[in-house]
Design a protein around this motif. Sequence first.
Motif, PDB file in Angstrom:
ATOM      1  N   GLN A 216       0.822  -1.225   0.000  1.00 23.12           N
ATOM      2  CA  GLN A 216       0.000   0.000   0.000  1.00 23.12           C
ATOM      3  C   GLN A 216       0.848   1.264   0.000  1.00 23.12           C
ATOM      4  N   ALA A 217       2.155   1.122  -0.152  1.00 31.41           N
ATOM      5  CA  ALA A 217       3.021   2.307  -0.175  1.00 31.41           C
ATOM      6  C   ALA A 217       2.612   3.231  -1.320  1.00 31.41           C
ATOM      7  N   PRO A 218       2.679   4.559  -1.109  1.00 31.19           N
ATOM      8  CA  PRO A 218       2.222   5.501  -2.147  1.00 31.19           C
ATOM      9  C   PRO A 218       3.226   5.697  -3.279  1.00 31.19           C
ATOM     10  N   PHE A 219       4.276   4.881  -3.340  1.00 28.40           N
ATOM     11  CA  PHE A 219       5.253   5.002  -4.413  1.00 28.40           C
ATOM     12  C   PHE A 219       5.598   3.600  -4.892  1.00 28.40           C
ATOM     13  N   PRO A 220       6.018   3.459  -6.143  1.00 24.88           N
ATOM     14  CA  PRO A 220       6.303   2.130  -6.706  1.00 24.88           C
ATOM     15  C   PRO A 220       7.465   1.446  -5.984  1.00 24.88           C
ATOM     16  N   ILE A 221       7.262   0.146  -5.660  1.00 31.90           N
ATOM     17  CA  ILE A 221       8.298  -0.711  -5.081  1.00 31.90           C
ATOM     18  C   ILE A 221       8.274  -2.026  -5.852  1.00 31.90           C
ATOM     19  N   PHE A 222       9.439  -2.521  -6.212  1.00 36.42           N
ATOM     20  CA  PHE A 222       9.479  -3.775  -6.955  1.00 36.42           C
ATOM     21  C   PHE A 222      10.796  -4.490  -6.668  1.00 36.42           C
ATOM     22  N   LEU A 223      10.777  -5.863  -6.892  1.00 36.52           N
ATOM     23  CA  LEU A 223      11.947  -6.710  -6.734  1.00 36.52           C
ATOM     24  C   LEU A 223      12.380  -7.207  -8.099  1.00 36.52           C
ATOM     25  N   ARG A 224      13.717  -7.258  -8.307  1.00 37.59           N
ATOM     26  CA  ARG A 224      14.276  -7.793  -9.537  1.00 37.59           C
ATOM     27  C   ARG A 224      15.291  -8.869  -9.196  1.00 37.59           C
ATOM     28  N   ASP A 225      15.386  -9.859 -10.075  1.00 35.91           N
ATOM     29  CA  ASP A 225      16.402 -10.890  -9.882  1.00 35.91           C
ATOM     30  C   ASP A 225      17.708 -10.445 -10.532  1.00 35.91           C
ATOM     31  N   SER A 236       1.185   0.466  -6.202  1.00 38.86           N
ATOM     32  CA  SER A 236       1.567   1.737  -6.826  1.00 38.86           C
ATOM     33  C   SER A 236       2.318   1.506  -8.134  1.00 38.86           C
ATOM     34  N   TYR A 237       3.114   0.426  -8.184  1.00 38.54           N
ATOM     35  CA  TYR A 237       3.820   0.117  -9.425  1.00 38.54           C
ATOM     36  C   TYR A 237       2.820  -0.226 -10.531  1.00 38.54           C
ATOM     37  N   MET A 238       1.815  -1.038 -10.192  1.00 38.31           N
ATOM     38  CA  MET A 238       0.817  -1.413 -11.200  1.00 38.31           C
ATOM     39  C   MET A 238       0.030  -0.185 -11.663  1.00 38.31           C
ATOM     40  N   GLN A 239      -0.272   0.744 -10.733  1.00 36.66           N
ATOM     41  CA  GLN A 239      -0.959   1.968 -11.145  1.00 36.66           C
ATOM     42  C   GLN A 239      -0.060   2.825 -12.042  1.00 36.66           C
ATOM     43  N   ALA A 280      10.107   9.986 -15.586  1.00 34.64           N
ATOM     44  CA  ALA A 280       9.323   8.812 -15.947  1.00 34.64           C
ATOM     45  C   ALA A 280       7.862   9.206 -16.025  1.00 34.64           C
ATOM     46  N   VAL A 281       7.093   8.382 -16.763  1.00 34.88           N
ATOM     47  CA  VAL A 281       5.655   8.631 -16.904  1.00 34.88           C
ATOM     48  C   VAL A 281       4.929   7.769 -15.890  1.00 34.88           C
ATOM     49  N   VAL A 282       4.223   8.401 -14.970  1.00 38.50           N
ATOM     50  CA  VAL A 282       3.474   7.715 -13.920  1.00 38.50           C
ATOM     51  C   VAL A 282       2.018   8.130 -14.035  1.00 38.50           C
ATOM     52  N   ASN A 283       1.137   7.137 -14.244  1.00 38.10           N
ATOM     53  CA  ASN A 283      -0.298   7.424 -14.417  1.00 38.10           C
ATOM     54  C   ASN A 283      -0.528   8.443 -15.529  1.00 38.10           C
ATOM     55  N   GLY A 284       0.291   8.346 -16.580  1.00 44.00           N
ATOM     56  CA  GLY A 284       0.104   9.247 -17.714  1.00 44.00           C
ATOM     57  C   GLY A 284       0.677  10.631 -17.501  1.00 44.00           C
ATOM     58  N   CYS A 302      13.894  -2.266  -5.252  1.00 49.00           N
ATOM     59  CA  CYS A 302      13.926  -0.937  -5.868  1.00 49.00           C
ATOM     60  C   CYS A 302      12.771  -0.104  -5.330  1.00 49.00           C
ATOM     61  N   PHE A 303      13.111   1.086  -4.908  1.00 51.45           N
ATOM     62  CA  PHE A 303      12.117   2.023  -4.388  1.00 51.45           C
ATOM     63  C   PHE A 303      12.131   3.262  -5.288  1.00 51.45           C
ATOM     64  N   ALA A 304      11.022   3.514  -5.969  1.00 52.49           N
ATOM     65  CA  ALA A 304      10.929   4.661  -6.890  1.00 52.49           C
ATOM     66  C   ALA A 304      10.183   5.789  -6.181  1.00 52.49           C
ATOM     67  N   LEU A 305      10.918   6.768  -5.688  1.00 51.64           N
ATOM     68  CA  LEU A 305      10.325   7.882  -4.946  1.00 51.64           C
ATOM     69  C   LEU A 305      10.052   9.042  -5.894  1.00 51.64           C
ATOM     70  N   ASP A 306       8.855   9.600  -5.768  1.00 51.15           N
ATOM     71  CA  ASP A 306       8.460  10.736  -6.604  1.00 51.15           C
ATOM     72  C   ASP A 306       9.117  12.005  -6.047  1.00 51.15           C
TER      73      ASP A 306
END
Length: 833
Positions: A216-225, A236-239, A280-284, A302-306
Amino acid sequence: MRYRQVTTVIAAAAGMLAAPAVVRAESAMNQVRQALDGQDGSYAMVTLLLSAIIVLWAFISVRRLNSLRTRDSARIAMLEGELNEAEAVINSEPSLLFIWRGDGTRPDKVAGDLRGTIRLGVEPDKYYDLDAWLDDESAAAVGEALLALRQAGTAFNIGLKTRAGELVEADGRAAGGVATMRIRPLAGERRDTKELMFDARRLGKQVERLSAVLDQAPFPIFLRDDDGRLVWVNQSYMQAVEHNDIDEVVERNIPLIGQDAFKPAGDPAEDGHRVLRGPAVVNGTKRMLELYEVPFGKNTACFALDMTRLEDTRKELDRQTRSHANTLNKITSGIATYGPDQRLSFYNSAFVQLWGFDSKWLDSRPSHGEILDRLREERKLPEQANYRTWKKEQLASYERLDTAEELWHLPDGRSLRVVSEQPRSGEVSVLYEDVSEKIQLESRYNELIGVQRETIDNLHEGLALFGTDGCLKLFNPALSRFWQLDEAFLETRPHVVEVFQHCATLMPDPHMWSEVKLAVTSLSDSRRHLQDRLTRPDGMVLDYNVVPLPDGNTLITYLDVTASAGIERALRERNEALEAADRLKTGFMSNVSYELRTPLNSILGFASMLSAGIAGELKPKQAEYVADIQSSSNDLLTVIDAILDLTSIDAGAMELKLDDIQVEGLLSEVANEFARRIDERDLTLNIEIAEDAGMLRADRRRLAQTLSHLLSNAIGFSPKGATIRMGGRRDGDDVLLWVADNGRGMDPEFQKKAFERFNSRPASGGHRGPGLGLALVKSFVELHGGSVRLMSRLSEGTTVICRLPAAGPREASPPPQPEVRDNAAQPQAATGS
């Protein structure tokens, strides 16, 4: 009757059932016999048979009841034994048993004893309050378990921790609508196992909470191998990539739009952490992101902070910082800002000028202490008995939050107000304000106040200042002396009514006092200035002024004019006599001038006739005499005309005939009139007319007279072969006309009275006028609403400049005094204002 008998038999049988067996049998039989006595045989037999059946049934029932009672007693004894055994088992080890039979949250019974194995921190009668002795996490866990136990019968066995840190086991069971929970301390392997289970449950809860927080974090978070493929993403990443299916996003490895353009924001850390930054383009919408990469194991989080708002704020801060720096560079006070490392981070131009530092040295960011040391070396700091202690106190501003302010008196005589404060944590700003002039002004102000106080106290004029509340705020001794008021009474700040009541004893004029009181106490809009003279019965004459001040106060002054009033009366009478004499003089001059003009016109007429040869041709000597007669007569006529003009001006009878005049034509006309005289004296006349001279609204005749008088004086006082300049130009709304010569000039003493009437000095060549030319020039120019300026220096010449309004005379105003300067008549002087 039979029915009643049968009823009696049945009642007897019922009574038998209610009594003990033997008693019931005997009593029943007796009642049956009584009921059958006197009855016929057949009916008696039936009744007897029925009674026997009932008795038999009663006997059998009694036997069954006795058997059941015996069995129940045995069962009760067995259950009591089992209960005693259960209590013995329960009490065989330290534990607490909680029992719930109904729907209440509080247990119906709490049994058992922990026997001092652990301390719960509450009294035994408070054991039911689990929240009081269990830690928050354990209380929440056992609450959820008890709710499931009582609602669905779900048994549980979990480890709990008390608020004192002790680990206990909670075992919950449900049977027959009764819920129980047993709590006992742990030891040995069971304790270790429960501790592991407790930690696992706590870690599981933390993982669940952390997972929910990350998702539920308000910024995109994702894991990569290691191959850079997505392993997990949050909501937030999916949005941001505008997808709803997390499996599809991970499977297709959908990146953030523009992620490939991210650039490192700095060198990677030793632990592998890396920060990337880019759009980057976020939600258009295009946003500025900072991507924090944290490697762990074989994956990278990875934490993508706006940072869009922060970036905008940083840009705005940079803009404001530059704007503030520009502003600070314009102020006169020196400002220096030191960073948390105590090194110079900002200074303005006033700081450089104040201390005379080299900007290159300041750009090297010296420390605060180094700057103080350099100022001390150059003897620009206040003299200190212990410089090290003083310097330490100066640098202590980095450790305090309050603002420090002190006054530095420098060896060069300057005084500085030095203010140190922390605008941001760790930073120190120092302001150096040169207050030398301010201190001097304060000293002068205090001195001035003292002088004013002494001046007011020594004034011959009585003074009273009343405030907005009508009370006396200031007075001087003259006031108390004029009105015989006690100074002790005035020091009490009495109201204006009280003051005037005392004054009315010397001047009983209610109307006057009422007017003055109204001027003091009325509203600001209705206050007005009063000025009058009062004569007291004791003979004193006072002039008083009531002046409303802008701040709402009212100033009243009294001036003793008793002596001057008598002198004024005498002067008034003398003035009236002088005015009468002046009128007689003016009338006499006018009459004499008119009387002289009549024979003079006859002389000029006959001289002209003789010169024309009407009486015969004249011999050369005769012609010369006639020419002298004409010249002298014309000079005398000019003087008479001047006297008449001055008389008209003095009487206010002269009226100007205004017309639009071309400046160039006027100057040419006047020059032509003097062409013969200029040629006779071998002079040169230069006419200087600017292109913007244009038109002038004035009386043509009087203006021509003005220039004629000036040009006549210039011709008369210029040596042979000299050059005279006459010109005109525009100066704003005015037109300047001037005449300049390079003749003998005037000494400063004569210049002071050059515009007075009948004031003249003969030239070396014998030229002497009546002394009315400049007086007429001044009068004519002032009638047009203009002014005259004279500049002269001995042996260098004279310049006279007439300033006239181009649009014609303005409304009546006091005539300006002619300006006289002891300057040479240089060409640039004629173009001055």
